[in-house]
Design a protein around this motif. Sequence first.
Motif, PDB file in Angstrom:
ATOM      1  N   THR A   1       0.848  -1.185   0.000  1.00  0.00           N
ATOM      2  CA  THR A   1       0.000   0.000   0.000  1.00  0.00           C
ATOM      3  C   THR A   1       0.884   1.234   0.000  1.00  0.00           C
ATOM      4  O   THR A   1       1.783   1.355   0.829  1.00  0.00           O
ATOM      5  CB  THR A   1      -0.911   0.033   1.249  1.00  0.00           C
ATOM      6  OG1 THR A   1      -1.699  -1.154   1.279  1.00  0.00           O
ATOM      7  CG2 THR A   1      -1.822   1.250   1.231  1.00  0.00           C
ATOM      8  N   LEU A   2       0.634   2.139  -0.927  1.00  0.00           N
ATOM      9  CA  LEU A   2       1.291   3.434  -0.954  1.00  0.00           C
ATOM     10  C   LEU A   2       0.265   4.465  -0.505  1.00  0.00           C
ATOM     11  O   LEU A   2      -0.868   4.468  -1.001  1.00  0.00           O
ATOM     12  CB  LEU A   2       1.811   3.774  -2.344  1.00  0.00           C
ATOM     13  CG  LEU A   2       3.061   3.022  -2.793  1.00  0.00           C
ATOM     14  CD1 LEU A   2       2.708   1.633  -3.269  1.00  0.00           C
ATOM     15  CD2 LEU A   2       3.764   3.775  -3.882  1.00  0.00           C
ATOM     16  N   THR A   3       0.654   5.315   0.426  1.00  0.00           N
ATOM     17  CA  THR A   3      -0.251   6.322   0.968  1.00  0.00           C
ATOM     18  C   THR A   3       0.269   7.707   0.635  1.00  0.00           C
ATOM     19  O   THR A   3       1.439   8.010   0.880  1.00  0.00           O
ATOM     20  CB  THR A   3      -0.365   6.188   2.498  1.00  0.00           C
ATOM     21  OG1 THR A   3      -0.756   4.847   2.827  1.00  0.00           O
ATOM     22  CG2 THR A   3      -1.388   7.158   3.062  1.00  0.00           C
ATOM     23  N   CYS A   4      -0.588   8.541   0.071  1.00  0.00           N
ATOM     24  CA  CYS A   4      -0.260   9.939  -0.204  1.00  0.00           C
ATOM     25  C   CYS A   4      -0.833  10.759   0.947  1.00  0.00           C
ATOM     26  O   CYS A   4      -2.049  10.842   1.106  1.00  0.00           O
ATOM     27  CB  CYS A   4      -0.869  10.378  -1.531  1.00  0.00           C
ATOM     28  SG  CYS A   4      -0.390  12.048  -2.032  1.00  0.00           S
ATOM     29  N   SER A   5       0.040  11.295   1.780  1.00  0.00           N
ATOM     30  CA  SER A   5      -0.451  12.039   2.941  1.00  0.00           C
ATOM     31  C   SER A   5       0.091  13.463   2.922  1.00  0.00           C
ATOM     32  O   SER A   5       1.086  13.756   2.265  1.00  0.00           O
ATOM     33  CB  SER A   5      -0.050  11.329   4.233  1.00  0.00           C
ATOM     34  OG  SER A   5       1.355  11.226   4.320  1.00  0.00           O
ATOM     35  N   SER A   6      -0.585  14.319   3.659  1.00  0.00           N
ATOM     36  CA  SER A   6      -0.219  15.726   3.712  1.00  0.00           C
ATOM     37  C   SER A   6      -0.219  16.203   5.152  1.00  0.00           C
ATOM     38  O   SER A   6      -1.043  15.775   5.959  1.00  0.00           O
ATOM     39  CB  SER A   6      -1.217  16.556   2.907  1.00  0.00           C
ATOM     40  OG  SER A   6      -0.940  17.935   3.057  1.00  0.00           O
ATOM     41  N   THR A   7       0.708  17.081   5.455  1.00  0.00           N
ATOM     42  CA  THR A   7       0.726  17.706   6.773  1.00  0.00           C
ATOM     43  C   THR A   7      -0.287  18.841   6.835  1.00  0.00           C
ATOM     44  O   THR A   7      -0.592  19.344   7.902  1.00  0.00           O
ATOM     45  CB  THR A   7       2.130  18.249   7.109  1.00  0.00           C
ATOM     46  OG1 THR A   7       2.531  19.149   6.062  1.00  0.00           O
ATOM     47  CG2 THR A   7       3.135  17.119   7.225  1.00  0.00           C
ATOM     48  N   CYS A   8      -0.806  19.235   5.673  1.00  0.00           N
ATOM     49  CA  CYS A   8      -1.809  20.301   5.602  1.00  0.00           C
ATOM     50  C   CYS A   8      -3.194  19.675   5.482  1.00  0.00           C
ATOM     51  O   CYS A   8      -3.360  18.672   4.792  1.00  0.00           O
ATOM     52  CB  CYS A   8      -1.577  21.167   4.370  1.00  0.00           C
ATOM     53  SG  CYS A   8       0.067  21.874   4.283  1.00  0.00           S
ATOM     54  N   PRO A   9      -4.197  20.258   6.132  1.00  0.00           N
ATOM     55  CA  PRO A   9      -5.550  19.703   6.003  1.00  0.00           C
ATOM     56  C   PRO A   9      -6.059  19.867   4.570  1.00  0.00           C
ATOM     57  O   PRO A   9      -5.905  20.913   3.968  1.00  0.00           O
ATOM     58  CB  PRO A   9      -6.374  20.533   6.982  1.00  0.00           C
ATOM     59  CG  PRO A   9      -5.497  21.582   7.544  1.00  0.00           C
ATOM     60  CD  PRO A   9      -4.121  21.396   7.014  1.00  0.00           C
ATOM     61  N   LEU A  10      -6.644  18.796   4.028  1.00  0.00           N
ATOM     62  CA  LEU A  10      -7.236  18.832   2.691  1.00  0.00           C
ATOM     63  C   LEU A  10      -8.719  18.561   2.814  1.00  0.00           C
ATOM     64  O   LEU A  10      -9.166  17.922   3.761  1.00  0.00           O
ATOM     65  CB  LEU A  10      -6.590  17.764   1.797  1.00  0.00           C
ATOM     66  CG  LEU A  10      -5.089  17.889   1.568  1.00  0.00           C
ATOM     67  CD1 LEU A  10      -4.564  16.680   0.809  1.00  0.00           C
ATOM     68  CD2 LEU A  10      -4.766  19.171   0.819  1.00  0.00           C
ATOM     69  N   THR A  11      -9.477  19.006   1.836  1.00  0.00           N
ATOM     70  CA  THR A  11     -10.912  18.760   1.872  1.00  0.00           C
ATOM     71  C   THR A  11     -11.166  17.266   1.712  1.00  0.00           C
ATOM     72  O   THR A  11     -10.368  16.553   1.102  1.00  0.00           O
ATOM     73  CB  THR A  11     -11.634  19.528   0.753  1.00  0.00           C
ATOM     74  OG1 THR A  11     -11.130  19.078  -0.499  1.00  0.00           O
ATOM     75  CG2 THR A  11     -11.442  21.022   0.900  1.00  0.00           C
ATOM     76  N   GLY A  12     -12.268  16.791   2.243  1.00  0.00           N
ATOM     77  CA  GLY A  12     -12.598  15.375   2.206  1.00  0.00           C
ATOM     78  C   GLY A  12     -12.802  14.826   0.809  1.00  0.00           C
ATOM     79  O   GLY A  12     -12.718  13.639   0.583  1.00  0.00           O
ATOM     80  N   ASN A  13     -13.083  15.687  -0.174  1.00  0.00           N
ATOM     81  CA  ASN A  13     -13.341  15.206  -1.525  1.00  0.00           C
ATOM     82  C   ASN A  13     -12.154  15.417  -2.462  1.00  0.00           C
ATOM     83  O   ASN A  13     -12.323  15.433  -3.670  1.00  0.00           O
ATOM     84  CB  ASN A  13     -14.607  15.863  -2.100  1.00  0.00           C
ATOM     85  CG  ASN A  13     -14.491  17.385  -2.140  1.00  0.00           C
ATOM     86  OD1 ASN A  13     -13.505  17.955  -1.697  1.00  0.00           O
ATOM     87  ND2 ASN A  13     -15.512  18.031  -2.672  1.00  0.00           N
ATOM     88  N   SER A  14     -10.953  15.569  -1.916  1.00  0.00           N
ATOM     89  CA  SER A  14      -9.766  15.729  -2.764  1.00  0.00           C
ATOM     90  C   SER A  14      -9.503  14.446  -3.536  1.00  0.00           C
ATOM     91  O   SER A  14      -9.666  13.347  -3.015  1.00  0.00           O
ATOM     92  CB  SER A  14      -8.533  16.054  -1.916  1.00  0.00           C
ATOM     93  OG  SER A  14      -8.665  17.305  -1.303  1.00  0.00           O
ATOM     94  N   SER A  15      -9.107  14.595  -4.785  1.00  0.00           N
ATOM     95  CA  SER A  15      -8.685  13.431  -5.564  1.00  0.00           C
ATOM     96  C   SER A  15      -7.192  13.570  -5.841  1.00  0.00           C
ATOM     97  O   SER A  15      -6.628  14.660  -5.779  1.00  0.00           O
ATOM     98  CB  SER A  15      -9.494  13.302  -6.853  1.00  0.00           C
ATOM     99  OG  SER A  15      -9.275  14.410  -7.689  1.00  0.00           O
ATOM    100  N   TYR A  16      -6.574  12.443  -6.134  1.00  0.00           N
ATOM    101  CA  TYR A  16      -5.120  12.384  -6.224  1.00  0.00           C
ATOM    102  C   TYR A  16      -4.669  11.835  -7.566  1.00  0.00           C
ATOM    103  O   TYR A  16      -5.405  11.110  -8.240  1.00  0.00           O
ATOM    104  CB  TYR A  16      -4.561  11.484  -5.109  1.00  0.00           C
ATOM    105  CG  TYR A  16      -4.860  12.015  -3.725  1.00  0.00           C
ATOM    106  CD1 TYR A  16      -3.900  12.717  -3.013  1.00  0.00           C
ATOM    107  CD2 TYR A  16      -6.112  11.832  -3.136  1.00  0.00           C
ATOM    108  CE1 TYR A  16      -4.184  13.216  -1.748  1.00  0.00           C
ATOM    109  CE2 TYR A  16      -6.395  12.325  -1.879  1.00  0.00           C
ATOM    110  CZ  TYR A  16      -5.425  13.020  -1.191  1.00  0.00           C
ATOM    111  OH  TYR A  16      -5.702  13.517   0.049  1.00  0.00           O
TER     112      TYR A  16
END
Length: 124
Positions: A38-53
């Motif tokens: 599993t690869l996880t794209c994470s951010s230290t900044c809050p993102l909206t719940g509907n963000s796509s990657y």
Amino acid sequence: MITDKDGRYSGSPGVQLNVTGLQVKVTPSTVTEGQNVTLTCSSTCPLTGNSSYIWYKNNQTRPETKQKLLYLDSVSSEDAGRYSCAVTEHQHLRSPEETLNVTCMCVLHHALVTEYNKSIKCPK
């Protein structure tokens, strides 16, 4: 740019601040051929719940998922490479690349087990 103790900032007109904080995490950290990864794209900044990657492998787009998790089932040496991600709305702000190494376990002459680096294919 000046920030105060409440987190507000001021500066000259036209100043733009971009903060991404994206990173790719590979689980498990040590991978052998045939495992699920599993690869996880994470951010230290809050993102909206509907963000796509968007996911990239060796700088090429991988269109099969737009989720923050990229699942690789039963990996092989073909899955090895450099992975990065970005939020679709900010494709130009990619995470740093994370290298996925896949160790190949090979049985030679029905007895000897040898490990090969990701860049070497297992003998048939």
